[in-house]
Write a protein that holds these residues in place. Structure first.
Motif, mmCIF file in Angstrom:
data_model
loop_
_atom_site.group_PDB
_atom_site.id
_atom_site.type_symbol
_atom_site.label_atom_id
_atom_site.label_comp_id
_atom_site.label_asym_id
_atom_site.label_seq_id
_atom_site.Cartn_x
_atom_site.Cartn_y
_atom_site.Cartn_z
ATOM 1 N N GLN A 255 0.826 -1.214 0.000
ATOM 2 C CA GLN A 255 0.000 0.000 0.000
ATOM 3 C C GLN A 255 0.851 1.252 0.000
ATOM 4 O O GLN A 255 0.557 2.211 -0.681
ATOM 5 C CB GLN A 255 -0.903 0.017 1.237
ATOM 6 C CG GLN A 255 -2.011 -1.001 1.207
ATOM 7 C CD GLN A 255 -2.922 -0.815 2.409
ATOM 8 O OE1 GLN A 255 -2.599 -1.225 3.519
ATOM 9 N NE2 GLN A 255 -4.053 -0.172 2.203
ATOM 10 N N THR A 270 -1.534 -5.139 3.959
ATOM 11 C CA THR A 270 -2.277 -6.151 4.698
ATOM 12 C C THR A 270 -2.019 -7.507 4.047
ATOM 13 O O THR A 270 -2.166 -7.641 2.827
ATOM 14 C CB THR A 270 -3.779 -5.825 4.657
ATOM 15 O OG1 THR A 270 -3.968 -4.496 5.139
ATOM 16 C CG2 THR A 270 -4.577 -6.793 5.519
ATOM 17 N N LYS A 362 -8.658 -1.816 -10.653
ATOM 18 C CA LYS A 362 -7.977 -1.768 -9.361
ATOM 19 C C LYS A 362 -8.136 -3.102 -8.657
ATOM 20 O O LYS A 362 -9.250 -3.612 -8.525
ATOM 21 C CB LYS A 362 -8.511 -0.636 -8.481
ATOM 22 C CG LYS A 362 -7.622 -0.415 -7.262
ATOM 23 C CD LYS A 362 -8.057 0.735 -6.373
ATOM 24 C CE LYS A 362 -7.140 0.778 -5.141
ATOM 25 N NZ LYS A 362 -7.683 1.586 -4.054
ATOM 26 N N SER A 363 -7.020 -3.661 -8.243
ATOM 27 C CA SER A 363 -7.012 -4.915 -7.490
ATOM 28 C C SER A 363 -6.005 -4.740 -6.369
ATOM 29 O O SER A 363 -4.855 -4.388 -6.624
ATOM 30 C CB SER A 363 -6.602 -6.067 -8.406
ATOM 31 O OG SER A 363 -6.463 -7.246 -7.642
ATOM 32 N N GLY A 364 -6.433 -4.966 -5.143
ATOM 33 C CA GLY A 364 -5.534 -4.675 -4.024
ATOM 34 C C GLY A 364 -5.150 -3.219 -4.093
ATOM 35 O O GLY A 364 -6.010 -2.341 -4.164
ATOM 36 N N SER A 365 -3.850 -2.942 -4.102
ATOM 37 C CA SER A 365 -3.409 -1.547 -4.167
ATOM 38 C C SER A 365 -2.949 -1.187 -5.581
ATOM 39 O O SER A 365 -2.415 -0.118 -5.808
ATOM 40 C CB SER A 365 -2.266 -1.334 -3.178
ATOM 41 O OG SER A 365 -1.224 -2.257 -3.451
ATOM 42 N N ARG A 367 -3.379 -0.288 -9.535
ATOM 43 C CA ARG A 367 -4.342 0.254 -10.490
ATOM 44 C C ARG A 367 -3.681 0.339 -11.844
ATOM 45 O O ARG A 367 -2.590 0.881 -11.964
ATOM 46 C CB ARG A 367 -4.795 1.637 -10.024
ATOM 47 C CG ARG A 367 -6.098 2.077 -10.657
ATOM 48 C CD ARG A 367 -6.456 3.457 -10.198
ATOM 49 N NE ARG A 367 -5.602 4.443 -10.850
ATOM 50 C CZ ARG A 367 -5.522 5.720 -10.504
ATOM 51 N NH1 ARG A 367 -6.226 6.179 -9.513
ATOM 52 N NH2 ARG A 367 -4.740 6.553 -11.171
ATOM 53 N N THR A 417 -8.893 -12.125 -2.285
ATOM 54 C CA THR A 417 -8.349 -10.764 -2.301
ATOM 55 C C THR A 417 -7.561 -10.521 -3.570
ATOM 56 O O THR A 417 -7.834 -9.589 -4.327
ATOM 57 C CB THR A 417 -7.461 -10.521 -1.067
ATOM 58 O OG1 THR A 417 -8.223 -10.831 0.100
ATOM 59 C CG2 THR A 417 -7.002 -9.081 -1.014
ATOM 60 N N ALA A 420 -9.647 -10.669 -6.898
ATOM 61 C CA ALA A 420 -10.792 -9.777 -7.091
ATOM 62 C C ALA A 420 -10.343 -8.424 -7.627
ATOM 63 O O ALA A 420 -9.217 -7.997 -7.374
ATOM 64 C CB ALA A 420 -11.516 -9.575 -5.762
ATOM 65 N N PHE A 421 -11.219 -7.761 -8.378
ATOM 66 C CA PHE A 421 -10.882 -6.421 -8.883
ATOM 67 C C PHE A 421 -12.158 -5.622 -9.112
ATOM 68 O O PHE A 421 -13.259 -6.179 -9.151
ATOM 69 C CB PHE A 421 -10.086 -6.525 -10.187
ATOM 70 C CG PHE A 421 -10.824 -7.174 -11.329
ATOM 71 C CD1 PHE A 421 -11.646 -6.432 -12.177
ATOM 72 C CD2 PHE A 421 -10.695 -8.542 -11.566
ATOM 73 C CE1 PHE A 421 -12.329 -7.041 -13.227
ATOM 74 C CE2 PHE A 421 -11.386 -9.158 -12.613
ATOM 75 C CZ PHE A 421 -12.195 -8.404 -13.449
ATOM 76 N N ILE A 422 -11.993 -4.311 -9.236
ATOM 77 C CA ILE A 422 -13.102 -3.475 -9.690
ATOM 78 C C ILE A 422 -12.668 -2.776 -10.981
ATOM 79 O O ILE A 422 -11.470 -2.606 -11.236
ATOM 80 C CB ILE A 422 -13.530 -2.418 -8.639
ATOM 81 C CG1 ILE A 422 -12.360 -1.475 -8.284
ATOM 82 C CG2 ILE A 422 -14.079 -3.086 -7.395
ATOM 83 C CD1 ILE A 422 -12.767 -0.254 -7.468
#
Lengths: 498, 317
Positions: A255, A270, A362-365, A367, A417, A420-422
């Motif tokens: 992050q 995390t 964006k996936s995790g931190s 992009r 985690t 997954a993505f948006i």
């Protein structure tokens, strides 16, 4: 929890009867369980959640009083307030009398605390259900005992499964209105177990429930249903497992880099899977550089291990180039890296998902830019995947993702985690899709290029076994299958060689 | 590399605290994740600091998230001028002790137009001295992200609040048009002038806050603990009567009572409760048998139905 006396005491009152207080609760020793409730207003979903909050004393007197004030006599026939008003927080919803978004509710028992994502049951709100399901460990599906399974039950179960939920509870509600008909309950639960199995879900508990009367929700309903010997809803929730699909190796999406002074350089994030301890060798992706972990720093402890879920700061034994968006991973169990992946996604906005459009992913931190090619759309009624060039709002589709720069993923099945993505629309900055990685796509050049094909000729039994595998079925639509005689197969292949 | 290690921890010699239970640990981890994500994604974050118990937890989590570095953003306190005296003293002590950057802002209209809770009524006063003041301070600092201590269990309209809550350039919240939020992947993309309110405590309940304060030994304003204090009864609330600006109305008398506060806002608008809870243990056991919600002591929530939602749309925390 068994206190039928309390439950009946509350029913005898005509005004707002508050459950008797229990002694102070002691510290809970398990992680909160996140669950999603699926069902429609008609199935009594609001009443069920209201009942859970009420019988676990999550509702306080002043909230009950304002409930009483707002419901203006809209009490149910047990003299309890209209539970739906407790839940429908937004004025717009109160006015329309429907739930329009995801709301989160909190309650707890002596054993555990719970976070409920309360989502609407209407078909057009698939997106909200997907949102609620994305973080849930368990789904409670609600049906009306008089009606049985509906088309929407299949829809909800399908969406929950796609989002990675592997524990279902079927609450067969309004069982009181069937005169506690045991055979009716057994028939519905049998049908549901078949449905769940067809989706690959084996952990299913069916419970006959009257949310209105509070039977088999928090308190047992033995008095009315002596034939039911299974657990109450709350007992199932207390014993459910939190998601632990993080079976792959160590993952830490970076992050931020912490450099408070010349002497300290730490990587903050995390743990998204596996575990790490000082001395472990790790790889930084996408660069591929290797380092050893020397310290795991937290505010008050220097730890000798960090496991999935821990927010930590890692210190390495050497200077390496690490920045936000990189992933620190186990050297012997690395995620997939590449420029092309297969994914499933849920379209969340009115614009849908346009073919060839470039989105932010964006996936995790991390992009990065991505081009999305829709392939199929799931028909929620039949469970079949149909060809699609674009995906309208609320559609669930399979897509190809093409990146400009290396992307790093695990399959969603392996890690909820890092899989997954948006998707973010660069024109509006809005979140337009939630997605789950299924596989990396081969990006080989020349004769092995992406649009080349391989023809296999196999004995029928071997082919059947192959087609039953996860990897094959996930890309079933990419394969052409013809059944012919052995002689015909030789003939065809010979023509190719000529 | 083996994949399972017992989660044993080596205690820092300075620390005598036992490890957190898994429930609080999960909430703490989630909050730290959110803090780091916002700090990394936004150019000018700020933390809204109200000095109350939730703010105390928020501050503690921020210190944990960025350790061993300093908290990398300022704290913003919207000072209405009507806060409890002990709150301001506590605020200054924290800033000093933890080496924090503090921005305190008071709406100049308070002085120039003499806006007080007594003359303008709680609704208009709150609108000017809190909501409008917050907008002024956010604009002046050009902050693009503001951490807040709101919890979803606090109030009905907050149950639907996102963890990243998008605000328009005029700080408005549109509850019908919120960005979907899946997994723990947050969308921090905004245009210039727009901003995000980030709520690391979204999934905490009031009991969690107190149990965490106890477990982590977090300092809080002494007003939360019961003590004999001067009060006056007004509109069904017990108001602290120590500030000379509080004028007694006809029929009102000052008296001493053993009281404490469950939430802290502006002293004329915050009702005390009768309590003998002098320790955190007392507070937690009082809370676990409480029959009223914490915001019951807040006058501003009761102005009208849906009043918090309305305030939030207009830019209130």
């Amino acid at each position: 929890m068994t206190a039928p006396a309390l439950a009946t005491a509350a029913l005898d009152e005509t005004a707002v009867a508050l459950p008797v207080q229990e002694p102070a609760r002691v510290a809970r020793d398990s992680r909160p369980l996140r669950l999603i409730t699926c069902g429609s207003v008609d199935d009594g979903k609001s009443t069920l959640i209201g009942r859970l909050l009420w019988d676990t004393k999550a509702v306080k007197e002043d909230q009950a009083a304002s409930l009483q004030r707002d419901s203006k006599g809209k009490q149910n026939d047990l003299g309890l307030p209209d539970f739906a008003l407790l839940l429908d927080g937004l004025q717009a919803e109160r006015e329309q009398g429907i739930t329009i978004d995801v709301a989160y509710r909190y309650f707890s028992t002596d054993k555990r605390s719970f976070i409920v994502a309360d989502t609407p049951g209407h078909e057009q709100y698939t997106r909200n259900m997907a949102t609620g399901a994305s973080t849930a460990d368990l789904a409670v599906l609600l049906v009306d005992a008089r009606v049985g399974l509906l088309e929407q039950t299949r829809r909800h179960a399908t969406i929950a499964t796609l989002m990675g939920i592997r524990q279902f509870v079927l609450a067969v509600n309004k069982i009181d209105l069937t005169n506690y008909d045991r055979s009716r309950f057994e028939q519905i639960s049998h049908e549901f177990k078949e449905l769940a199995l067809s989706l690959g879900v084996r952990q299913v508990t069916a419970i006959p429930v009257s949310a209105l009367k509070g039977e088999n929700v928090v308190y047992d309903g033995r008095a009315a249903m002596p034939w039911y010997e299974g657990p109450t809803l709350i007992e199932v929730l207390e014993l459910a497992t939190t998601r632990s699909a993080q079976t792959v190796g160590f993952r830490l999406p970076v992050q931020r880099v912490s450099r408070p002074g010349e002497s300290f350089r730490g990587y903050q994030g995390t743990v998204a899977g596996g575990s790490v301890k000082p001395g472990d060798s790790v790889v930084i992706l996408p660069s591929g550089m290797v380092a050893n972990v020397t310290k795991i720093v937290t505010f008050d402890l220097v730890r000798n291990a960090a496991v999935a879920g821990d927010a930590v700061t890692l210190v390495f034994d050497r200077q390496v180039d690490v920045s936000r968006g990189d992933m620190i991973v186990a050297i012997d169990s690395q995620p997939m890296t590449g420029l092309a992946f297969d994914a499933q996604l849920v379209a969340l906005q009115a614009e849908g998902i346009q073919p060839g459009k470039r989105y932010w992913l964006k996936s995790g931190s991390r992009r990065q830019r991505v081009q999305v090619q829709p392939i199929n759309q799931l028909d929620l009624q039949s469970g079949k995947w149909n060809h699609a060039d674009e995906l309208p709002m609320n559609a669930i589709g399979k897509v190809h993702l093409a990146f400009d720069e290396q992307a790093i993923f695990d399959a969603y099945e392996q890690n909820r985690t890092t899989g997954a993505f948006i998707l973010i629309d660069p024109d509006t900055n809005n979140t337009v899709a939630g997605g789950m990685i299924t596989a990396k796509r081969a990006t080989l050049g020349g004769i092995h290029a992406e649009d080349s094909r391989v023809i296999l000729s196999l004995p029928a039994d071997l082919a059947d076994q192959l087609m039953a595998t996860e990897i094959f079925s996930s890309r079933r639509e990419d394969a052409e299958v013809r059944r012919v005689t052995a002689a015909r197969a030789i003939e065809i292949i010979d023509t190719i060689d000529e | 590399m083996p994949h399972t290690h017992p989660e044993t921890e080596l205690h820092n010699p300075q620390s005598t605290k036992p490890p957190l239970d898994p429930h609080l640990k999960a909430l703490e981890n989630e909050a730290i994740h959110i803090f780091r994500e916002v700090a990394a994604e936004f150019e000018r974050p700020v933390m809204l600091y109200s000095i109350g118990k939730d703010s105390s937890v928020l501050l503690h989590l921020a210190r944990k998230a960025f350790y061993p570095g300093r908290v990398p953003f300022p704290l913003l306190h919207v000072d209405t001028g009507w806060k409890f005296r002990e709150m301001i003293a506590f605020r200054d002590e924290m800033v000093e002790k933890y080496d924090l950057d503090l921005v305190a802002h008071t709406n100049p209209r308070g002085a120039s137009e003499n806006v007080t809770p007594f003359t303008h009524g709680s609704a208009l006063y709150t609108d000017i001295m809190k909501t409008e003041a917050l907008r002024q301070a956010l604009d002046a600092g050009q902050y693009d992200a503001a951490f807040g201590g709101a919890r979803r269990d606090e109030e009905a309209s907050r149950a639907k609040e996102r963890i990243y809550s998008f605000r328009t350039p005029d700080h408005r919240w549109d509850p019908r048009n919120q960005r979907p939020e899946l997994w723990n992947v947050y969308n921090g993309m905004i245009r210039k002038g727009e901003s995000v309110r980030a709520f690391p405590l979204s999934n905490w309940t009031e009991v969690d806050i107190w149990r965490y304060i106890q477990a982590e030994e977090i300092p809080i304003v002494p007003l939360y603990f019961a003590k004999k204090r001067p009060i006056v009864e007004r509109d069904g609330m017990m108001i602290l009567a120590e500030d000379p600006r509080l004028e007694l109305l006809p029929g009102e008398t000052k008296r001493e009572e053993v009281i404490r506060f469950r939430t802290l806002g502006c002293f004329p608008l915050t009702g005390a409760i009768r309590s003998h809870a002098t320790t955190l243990d007392d507070i937690i056991s009082e809370l676990e048998t409480a029959t009223v919600s914490e915001r019951q002591g807040r006058a501003i929530d009761r102005d009208q139905a849906g009043s918090m939602e309305k305030k939030k749309r207009e830019g209130y925390f």
